[in-house]
Design an enzyme around this catalytic site. Structure first.
Site, mmCIF file in Angstrom:
data_model
loop_
_atom_site.group_PDB
_atom_site.id
_atom_site.type_symbol
_atom_site.label_atom_id
_atom_site.label_comp_id
_atom_site.label_asym_id
_atom_site.label_seq_id
_atom_site.Cartn_x
_atom_site.Cartn_y
_atom_site.Cartn_z
ATOM 1 N N ASN A 9 0.872 -1.170 0.000
ATOM 2 C CA ASN A 9 0.000 0.000 0.000
ATOM 3 C C ASN A 9 0.910 1.222 0.000
ATOM 4 O O ASN A 9 1.397 1.645 1.046
ATOM 5 C CB ASN A 9 -0.882 -0.054 1.253
ATOM 6 C CG ASN A 9 -1.852 1.108 1.332
ATOM 7 O OD1 ASN A 9 -1.807 2.028 0.514
ATOM 8 N ND2 ASN A 9 -2.717 1.079 2.330
ATOM 9 N N ARG A 88 -2.442 -2.016 -3.517
ATOM 10 C CA ARG A 88 -3.611 -1.147 -3.316
ATOM 11 C C ARG A 88 -3.488 0.041 -4.263
ATOM 12 O O ARG A 88 -2.470 0.738 -4.276
ATOM 13 C CB ARG A 88 -3.661 -0.645 -1.883
ATOM 14 C CG ARG A 88 -4.842 0.245 -1.689
ATOM 15 C CD ARG A 88 -5.045 0.668 -0.278
ATOM 16 N NE ARG A 88 -6.276 1.440 -0.209
ATOM 17 C CZ ARG A 88 -6.556 2.247 0.789
ATOM 18 N NH1 ARG A 88 -5.749 2.372 1.795
ATOM 19 N NH2 ARG A 88 -7.687 2.924 0.788
ATOM 20 N N HIS A 177 -12.495 3.500 -0.709
ATOM 21 C CA HIS A 177 -12.587 2.558 0.422
ATOM 22 C C HIS A 177 -13.373 1.317 0.024
ATOM 23 O O HIS A 177 -13.918 0.623 0.883
ATOM 24 C CB HIS A 177 -13.315 3.153 1.652
ATOM 25 C CG HIS A 177 -12.568 4.214 2.383
ATOM 26 N ND1 HIS A 177 -13.218 5.242 3.020
ATOM 27 C CD2 HIS A 177 -11.254 4.398 2.613
ATOM 28 C CE1 HIS A 177 -12.325 6.026 3.602
ATOM 29 N NE2 HIS A 177 -11.113 5.533 3.362
ATOM 30 N N ARG A 238 -9.812 16.072 6.427
ATOM 31 C CA ARG A 238 -10.551 16.441 5.207
ATOM 32 C C ARG A 238 -11.932 16.986 5.554
ATOM 33 O O ARG A 238 -12.601 16.450 6.439
ATOM 34 C CB ARG A 238 -10.708 15.213 4.297
ATOM 35 C CG ARG A 238 -9.453 14.865 3.531
ATOM 36 C CD ARG A 238 -9.616 13.584 2.739
ATOM 37 N NE ARG A 238 -8.895 12.486 3.363
ATOM 38 C CZ ARG A 238 -8.989 11.212 2.991
ATOM 39 N NH1 ARG A 238 -9.779 10.868 2.010
ATOM 40 N NH2 ARG A 238 -8.300 10.282 3.614
ATOM 41 N N GLU A 381 -8.427 -4.641 5.484
ATOM 42 C CA GLU A 381 -8.223 -4.383 4.052
ATOM 43 C C GLU A 381 -7.119 -5.266 3.474
ATOM 44 O O GLU A 381 -7.192 -5.671 2.317
ATOM 45 C CB GLU A 381 -7.927 -2.895 3.836
ATOM 46 C CG GLU A 381 -9.180 -2.063 4.055
ATOM 47 C CD GLU A 381 -8.950 -0.568 4.023
ATOM 48 O OE1 GLU A 381 -8.470 -0.034 5.031
ATOM 49 O OE2 GLU A 381 -9.255 0.050 3.000
#
Ligand code: AMP
Length: 394
Positions: A9, A88, A177, A238, A381
């Site tokens: 990732n 990823r 996601h 964010r 994940e």
């Protein structure tokens, strides 16, 4: 014998990795390279319960991968045993709607999508290139954050913009996601003992980044992130949704450049902008101390999430399950309670004692007679990526 799969990732300044045995799904090794591009970076490499630490300058992803390979060579596991590498990859655009074998041609296509995700795709591509050089003899696959949402119907992914502009630039809702929403929603079906395709559910992925998805009979029909992972819920740094007129306003009134505004909304907003902290452990402490900014920040966070849940209940025409996952969703009972108690009128009944239990297992936090099941399901994940990689190569 094991069948190790390496999962990478790569972010702008870090590479997280795990080696997972595709047969028994055990984690064989894990690690993180941090501060790529700085004068000094670090690698933590954990294998068989021991963490090996190294400090070194990593000017780029390629150098970071080379040093990572050295650590594997010194401490194991043997990279020569790895059967495949899963990467990823944040943005697959409209072209990539499932896990894809990486070839030179595919990579060229992926590079063309970089303008859609300037913060995320270039580092992922740098990681892919470096890993293909380091492990040239095994298949590499790209697992896209956007793939799970390729099923969104046109009315959900279309922005009300001039059609030519939208088409020229590929402007639409993509969603992110997806690996987590897919993994968790399937776990929900398993936990409830119901076929995945037989019920409606909402999944709230509340981590540092946060998003929510509406899933009708096993098909994602809406989600809160959009063209970029900036839209939707309030996040650590964010903003989530703001008035689309904000950019023009800040440019004209505040004299801010596009890069300044992008930086403000991505890095200095959300919980950080509202109360100066991003981690809910710190935010909860601030609230307990009577900090008014932190209290308002939590109220804004909850209000935004509630608005999305209400809207997705309407989009789905009713739901059977609501699930919380990721760092905040799994570990913060007070946020879950604030949400579920305010949904009492829609058939959600919280079991307070169950909500307060700490566990790494999927669990129900609604009462047995609550018309809607409310669950906490830990996401994973890397495991989802390992399964995707295994399926793609077999
Ligand atoms: P993630 O991006 O899924 O790793 O989530 C990270 C966020 O989860 C942190 O910034 C915290 O806000 C939250 N978090 C993690 N552990 C806890 C905890 N024990 N209590 C409250 N919040 C937590």
């Amino acid at each position: 014998m094991s069948t190790p799969i390496l999962l990478l990732n790569a972010g702008s300044s870090s590479i997280k990795y795990q080696v997972i045995d595709a047969d028994d799904e055990a984690v064989i090794a894990s690690g993180i390279v941090q501060r790529i591009g700085d004068e000094y970076g670090t690698i933590d490499h954990t294998v068989a319960g021991t963490t090996h630490f190294m400090e070194r300058g990593f000017p780029n992803h390629s150098r970071a991968l080379t040093v990572m390979v050295q650590l594997f060579n010194e401490h194991g596991p043997a990279l020569s045993d790895v059967v495949a590498v899963g990467h990823r990859t944040v943005h697959g655009g409209a072209a990539f709607n499932s896990t894809t074998l990486i070839t030179d041609e595919m990579l060229e296509h992926l590079r063309e999508l970089s303008p859609l995700a300037p913060l995320h795709n270039p580092p992922a591509i740098a990681g892919i290139e470096a890993a293909r050089r380091a492990l040239p003899d095994v298949p590499h696959v790209a697992i896209f954050d956007t793939a799970f949402f390729s099923s969104l119907p046109a009315e959900a992914y279309t922005y009300a913009l001039d059609g030519t502009v939208a088409k020229t630039h590929g402007i639409r809702k993509y969603g992110f996601h997806g690996t987590s929403h897919s993994f968790v929603s399937r776990k929900v079906a398993e936990f409830l003992g119901r076929p995945y395709e037989s019920f409606n559910q909402i999944v709230c992925h509340l981590g540092n980044g946060a998003s929510i998805s509406a899933i009708r009979n096993g098909v994602a029909v809406d989600t809160s992130m959009g063209l970029t992972p900036l839209a939707g819920l309030v996040m650590g740094t964010r903003s989530g949704d703001v008035d689309p007129g904000l950019h023009a306003f800040l440019s004209r009134q505040g004299g801010m450049s596009i890069d300044d505004i992008d930086n403000l909304l991505n890095k200095k907003s959300g919980m950080l902008g509202l109360c100066g902290a991003t981690d809910f452990r710190d935010i909860n402490d601030l609230v307990a101390e009577g900090n008014a900014d932190a209290a308002l920040a939590v109220d804004v966070y909850v209000h935004r999430l509630l608005s999305y849940i209400g809207s997705y209940v309407a989009v789905l025409g009713g739901i059977d399950a609501l699930t919380f996952t990721a760092g905040v969703g799994e570990n913060n009972p007070s946020i879950r309670k604030a949400i579920v108690n305010r949904l009492a009128g829609l058939g959600f009944v919280l079991d307070d004692a169950a909500n307060d239990v700490r566990s790494k297992e999927p669990r129900r936090i609604s009462t047995a007679d609550s018309p809607v099941a409310v669950l906490v399901v830990p996401t994973n994940e890397e495991l989802a990526m390992a399964r995707e990689t295994k399926a793609a190569i077999s």
